[in-house]
Design a protein around this motif. Structure first.
Motif, PDB file in Angstrom:
ATOM      1  N   LYS A 194       0.852  -1.200   0.000  1.00  0.00           N
ATOM      2  CA  LYS A 194       0.000   0.000   0.000  1.00  0.00           C
ATOM      3  C   LYS A 194       0.884   1.245   0.000  1.00  0.00           C
ATOM      4  CE  LYS A 194      -3.219   2.333   3.186  1.00  0.00           C
ATOM      5  NZ  LYS A 194      -2.352   3.380   3.745  1.00  0.00           N
ATOM      6  N   LEU A 195       0.741   2.074  -1.028  1.00  0.00           N
ATOM      7  CA  LEU A 195       1.566   3.283  -1.139  1.00  0.00           C
ATOM      8  C   LEU A 195       0.760   4.561  -0.914  1.00  0.00           C
ATOM      9  CD1 LEU A 195       3.620   2.305  -4.348  1.00  0.00           C
ATOM     10  CD2 LEU A 195       4.349   2.096  -1.970  1.00  0.00           C
ATOM     11  N   SER A 247      -0.368   9.596  -2.849  1.00  0.00           N
ATOM     12  CA  SER A 247       1.053   9.273  -2.942  1.00  0.00           C
ATOM     13  C   SER A 247       1.235   7.933  -3.679  1.00  0.00           C
ATOM     14  CB  SER A 247       1.684   9.217  -1.556  1.00  0.00           C
ATOM     15  OG  SER A 247       0.928   8.385  -0.726  1.00  0.00           O
ATOM     16  N   GLY A 248       2.435   7.735  -4.181  1.00  0.00           N
ATOM     17  CA  GLY A 248       2.699   6.509  -4.928  1.00  0.00           C
ATOM     18  C   GLY A 248       4.005   6.605  -5.685  1.00  0.00           C
ATOM     19  N   ARG A 249       4.147   5.705  -6.624  1.00  0.00           N
ATOM     20  CA  ARG A 249       5.367   5.625  -7.435  1.00  0.00           C
ATOM     21  C   ARG A 249       5.005   5.932  -8.882  1.00  0.00           C
ATOM     22  NH1 ARG A 249       7.647   1.138 -10.412  1.00  0.00           N
ATOM     23  NH2 ARG A 249       5.703   0.069  -9.933  1.00  0.00           N
ATOM     24  N   ILE A 250       5.821   6.786  -9.538  1.00  0.00           N
ATOM     25  CA  ILE A 250       5.571   7.072 -10.952  1.00  0.00           C
ATOM     26  C   ILE A 250       5.949   5.826 -11.741  1.00  0.00           C
ATOM     27  CG2 ILE A 250       6.118   8.519 -12.955  1.00  0.00           C
ATOM     28  CD1 ILE A 250       4.615  10.033 -10.758  1.00  0.00           C
ATOM     29  N   TYR A 251       4.944   5.226 -12.316  1.00  0.00           N
ATOM     30  CA  TYR A 251       5.132   3.942 -12.985  1.00  0.00           C
ATOM     31  C   TYR A 251       5.439   4.137 -14.459  1.00  0.00           C
ATOM     32  CZ  TYR A 251       3.932  -0.758 -14.532  1.00  0.00           C
ATOM     33  OH  TYR A 251       3.959  -1.994 -15.104  1.00  0.00           O
ATOM     34  N   PHE A 252       4.909   5.227 -15.020  1.00  0.00           N
ATOM     35  CA  PHE A 252       5.173   5.535 -16.427  1.00  0.00           C
ATOM     36  C   PHE A 252       5.023   7.034 -16.612  1.00  0.00           C
ATOM     37  CE2 PHE A 252       3.859   6.273 -20.812  1.00  0.00           C
ATOM     38  CZ  PHE A 252       4.802   5.540 -21.519  1.00  0.00           C
ATOM     39  N   ALA A 253       5.932   7.646 -17.364  1.00  0.00           N
ATOM     40  CA  ALA A 253       5.845   9.082 -17.658  1.00  0.00           C
ATOM     41  C   ALA A 253       6.518   9.320 -19.004  1.00  0.00           C
ATOM     42  CB  ALA A 253       6.527   9.898 -16.557  1.00  0.00           C
ATOM     43  N   ILE A 265       0.459   6.562 -12.178  1.00  0.00           N
ATOM     44  CA  ILE A 265       0.962   6.449 -10.802  1.00  0.00           C
ATOM     45  C   ILE A 265       0.455   5.140 -10.205  1.00  0.00           C
ATOM     46  CG2 ILE A 265       1.132   7.512  -8.516  1.00  0.00           C
ATOM     47  CD1 ILE A 265       0.346  10.187  -9.766  1.00  0.00           C
ATOM     48  N   ASP A 266       1.376   4.386  -9.621  1.00  0.00           N
ATOM     49  CA  ASP A 266       1.040   3.149  -8.908  1.00  0.00           C
ATOM     50  C   ASP A 266       0.845   3.502  -7.439  1.00  0.00           C
ATOM     51  OD1 ASP A 266       0.938   0.672  -7.724  1.00  0.00           O
ATOM     52  OD2 ASP A 266       2.971   0.063  -8.300  1.00  0.00           O
ATOM     53  N   GLU A 285       9.907   8.348 -14.314  1.00  0.00           N
ATOM     54  CA  GLU A 285       9.595   6.979 -13.897  1.00  0.00           C
ATOM     55  C   GLU A 285      10.451   6.575 -12.706  1.00  0.00           C
ATOM     56  OE1 GLU A 285       8.649   5.484 -18.349  1.00  0.00           O
ATOM     57  OE2 GLU A 285       9.746   4.054 -17.092  1.00  0.00           O
ATOM     58  N   GLY A 286       9.832   5.955 -11.741  1.00  0.00           N
ATOM     59  CA  GLY A 286      10.559   5.488 -10.559  1.00  0.00           C
ATOM     60  C   GLY A 286      10.500   6.462  -9.394  1.00  0.00           C
ATOM     61  N   ASP A 287      10.115   7.728  -9.649  1.00  0.00           N
ATOM     62  CA  ASP A 287       9.996   8.700  -8.558  1.00  0.00           C
ATOM     63  C   ASP A 287       8.921   8.261  -7.573  1.00  0.00           C
ATOM     64  OD1 ASP A 287      11.775  10.275  -9.919  1.00  0.00           O
ATOM     65  OD2 ASP A 287      10.351  11.873 -10.450  1.00  0.00           O
TER      66      ASP A 287
END
Ligand SMILES: [Zn+2]
Length: 340
Positions: A194-195, A247-253, A265-266, A285-287
């Motif tokens: 959970k993010l 909040s989360g992780r940038i999965y694709f940009a 965003i994941d 990506e990855g942020d």
């Protein structure tokens, strides 16, 4: 009588415990065995609008003296509107290896959070209304319950788009197939952790916007092609900041032919937010980003007829209505039940 038969019998006659969260009528919830499931699958319901939690206890242990708490399965709601989602929660049981086939035919896994196991199950907008049995088996127990999918009428829209734009996007087989492949690859690869933190915010903050196409709208383009609109279109001036809804992780940009500048965003546990047609992308990506971070600005890139944000949310790889998230968060405690 075998143990599993006993268990089924216990299940069939086990009572459904309804919370006291404002539910004055107790709807009849069919709890059925797998052998008889086909008889019920087409049944319609005359339930009231009320929603409640259902708690299914597989075995009665009134006379047992045991230190171990018994396994319990709970549903966040058993009355689900098309385009919404529900959560299955398992307590006092190890669901790390459990995979169950949902009524859409997808294999679904459970995520652990603070000692309990959760599975997010989307209900596609084109699901036939009616009763759907759910059977979940773990090493310790079989759980049988069900949900009722409520009907909802979605809008229809005829959309005139310049032929040159359509030819470069929706009517370009390569572009269309490339996106379908991209979506199929991306939608299942979410973080099991959970993010998100707290409630989901609207991606345009307090900016005024017009919802020009709502979720589930059946669109016909001027070229004749039709599609379900699986997100909401928020029309607003170009350059308007877009905030991370949680909040989360940038999965694709990056840029894609069909959706222009795109950010995914994941948020974890199968929840992802999808942003299309951006003017600028501010993240990579990855942020890992906090809720409220400006991830980019509104534009009209890709298949778009004017400045707007196309905002979608997938739950377990399927788009659901993002309005079910704004101002709320997936409820892990099942203390309150959504009443929208
Ligand atoms: Zn759109």
């Amino acid at each position: 009588m075998t143990k599993s038969k006993k268990l089924l019998t216990a299940l069939i006659f086990s009572s459904i415990i309804i919370s006291s969260s404002g539910c004055e009528t107790l709807p009849e919830v069919p709890v059925i065995s797998p052998e008889t499931s086909s008889e019920f699958s087409e049944s319609s319901s005359s339930l009231s609008e009320s929603e409640a939690e259902a708690e299914i206890i597989p075995e009665s242990s009134e006379t047992e003296e045991t230190v171990e708490a018994e396994p319990v399965l709970k549903l966040s709601s058993y009355l689900i509107e098309k385009g919404d989602y529900f959560i299955i929660k398992a307590e006092n049981v190890d669901f790390s290896e459990v995979v169950f086939k949902d009524f859409l035919g997808n294999d679904r896994r459970f995520f652990e959070n603070e000692g309990a196991w959760y599975c997010f199950v989307p209900v596609k907008p084109d699901t036939e209304p009616g009763y759907y049995p759910i059977k979940i088996s773990s090493e310790e127990s079989d759980f049988i319950c069900g949900i009722i999918v409520k009907d909802k009428e979605f809008k229809k829209q005829y959309l005139v788009v310049e032929q040159a734009t359509l030819d470069a996007t929706l009517e370009d087989t390569y572009v269309r197939e490339a996106f379908a492949e991209f979506f199929e690859e991306k939608r299942w690869n979410f973080s099991e952790e959970k993010l998100w933190e707290g409630e989901f915010k609207k991606p345009l903050g307090d900016s005024w916007y017009k919802e020009t196409t709502s979720f589930g709208t059946f669109r016909t383009f001027s070229s004749g092609r039709t599609e379900w609109h699986d997100a909401i279109d928020m029309a607003v001036g170009g350059g308007t900041p877009i905030y991370a809804t949680n909040s989360g992780r940038i999965y694709f940009a990056d840029w894609l032919g069909l959706t222009g500048n795109t950010i995914i965003i994941d948020h974890g546990c199968g929840i992802m937010s999808w942003h299309y047609h951006l003017h600028k992308i501010n993240v990579a990506e990855g942020d890992y980003i906090e809720k409220g971070t400006v991830i980019g600005t509104v534009g009209t890139t890709g298949l778009s007829t004017g400045n707007h944000l196309h905002f979608g949310i997938t739950v377990g790889g399927v788009f659901v209505d993002p309005n079910h998230f704004f101002g709320t968060e997936p409820n892990f405690d099942f203390e309150k039940v959504k009443t929208e």
